[in-house]
Design a protein around this motif. Structure first.
Motif, PDB file in Angstrom:
ATOM      1  N   VAL A  19      -5.664  33.629   1.919  1.00 19.21           N
ATOM      2  CA  VAL A  19      -5.566  32.573   0.908  1.00 19.21           C
ATOM      3  C   VAL A  19      -6.554  31.470   1.286  1.00 19.21           C
ATOM      4  CG1 VAL A  19      -4.052  30.818  -0.094  1.00 19.21           C
ATOM      5  CG2 VAL A  19      -3.162  33.117   0.400  1.00 19.21           C
ATOM      6  N   GLU A  63      -3.245  27.012  -3.240  1.00 24.36           N
ATOM      7  CA  GLU A  63      -3.796  26.055  -4.201  1.00 24.36           C
ATOM      8  C   GLU A  63      -4.125  26.713  -5.537  1.00 24.36           C
ATOM      9  OE1 GLU A  63      -7.123  22.569  -4.186  1.00 24.36           O
ATOM     10  OE2 GLU A  63      -7.775  24.545  -3.495  1.00 24.36           O
ATOM     11  N   GLY A  64      -4.548  27.960  -5.506  1.00 24.82           N
ATOM     12  CA  GLY A  64      -4.912  28.672  -6.728  1.00 24.82           C
ATOM     13  C   GLY A  64      -3.770  28.872  -7.698  1.00 24.82           C
ATOM     14  N   HIS A  97      -4.209  37.686  -4.021  1.00 25.97           N
ATOM     15  CA  HIS A  97      -5.409  37.169  -3.346  1.00 25.97           C
ATOM     16  C   HIS A  97      -6.304  38.262  -2.765  1.00 25.97           C
ATOM     17  CE1 HIS A  97      -3.088  33.417  -3.539  1.00 25.97           C
ATOM     18  NE2 HIS A  97      -4.271  32.840  -3.497  1.00 25.97           N
ATOM     19  N   LEU A 110      -5.665  36.915  -9.040  1.00 27.67           N
ATOM     20  CA  LEU A 110      -5.490  35.496  -9.361  1.00 27.67           C
ATOM     21  C   LEU A 110      -6.716  34.959 -10.107  1.00 27.67           C
ATOM     22  CD1 LEU A 110      -3.816  32.911  -9.230  1.00 27.67           C
ATOM     23  CD2 LEU A 110      -4.779  32.495  -6.954  1.00 27.67           C
ATOM     24  N   ASP A 111      -7.910  35.349  -9.676  1.00 27.28           N
ATOM     25  CA  ASP A 111      -9.127  34.944 -10.378  1.00 27.28           C
ATOM     26  C   ASP A 111      -9.100  35.445 -11.828  1.00 27.28           C
ATOM     27  OD1 ASP A 111     -10.190  33.780  -8.045  1.00 27.28           O
ATOM     28  OD2 ASP A 111     -11.198  35.643  -7.467  1.00 27.28           O
ATOM     29  N   ARG A 114      -6.736  33.366 -13.891  1.00 26.28           N
ATOM     30  CA  ARG A 114      -7.348  32.061 -14.183  1.00 26.28           C
ATOM     31  C   ARG A 114      -8.443  32.199 -15.250  1.00 26.28           C
ATOM     32  NH1 ARG A 114      -5.532  28.218 -10.728  1.00 26.28           N
ATOM     33  NH2 ARG A 114      -7.186  26.784 -11.252  1.00 26.28           N
TER      34      ARG A 114
END
Length: 130
Positions: A19, A63-64, A97, A110-111, A114
């Motif tokens: 992470v 944080e993500g 992650h 996660l990317d 987002r």
């Protein structure tokens, strides 16, 4: 208690480095303008997942998982799908992650969330979890 360095083969130690940025509960509270109790409630309600990190094993959140105004809304359902499939919170954080080059955007699940690919990520989560 020993002062030995963290074991690099320890999955929890590996998660800390996987992470990119961890925020403690007080950091999350400050960033979102919330009380500490409100942040703890977000973790309790599984809107955020946390993990104990660092030498002092403080509770922290990736944080993500945060947007400008709070937890990313798309994450709660993804957390649920993976947890229902038997993943622990630590495994869910790791999965989100871990780079996956087969996603519609380069990077991690996660990317992709987002970037707006929640449905694709959840489909993968269901395949992974079951």
């Amino acid at each position: 208690m020993t002062d030995a360095p963290p074991d690099p083969t320890d999955p929890a130690s590996d998660l800390e480095t996987l992470v990119p940025v961890w925020l403690t509960v007080p950091d999350v509270a400050e960033r979102l303008g919330l009380r500490l109790a409100d942040v703890r409630r977000l973790v309790e309600d599984r809107e955020l997942l946390s993990h104990r990190v660092g030498e002092r094993r403080v509770v922290a959140v990736p944080e993500g998982f945060l947007g400008d105004d709070g937890p990313l809304h798309a994450l709660k359902g993804t957390f649920t799908v993976l947890a229902d499939g038997g993943m622990s919170d630590e495994e869910v954080i790791r999965w989100l992650h871990t780079p996956d080059e087969t996603l519609p955007v380069p990077g991690t699940p996660l990317d992709a969330i987002r970037a707006g690919f929640k449905t694709e990520v959840r489909k993968r989560a269901m395949e992974e979890a079951f």
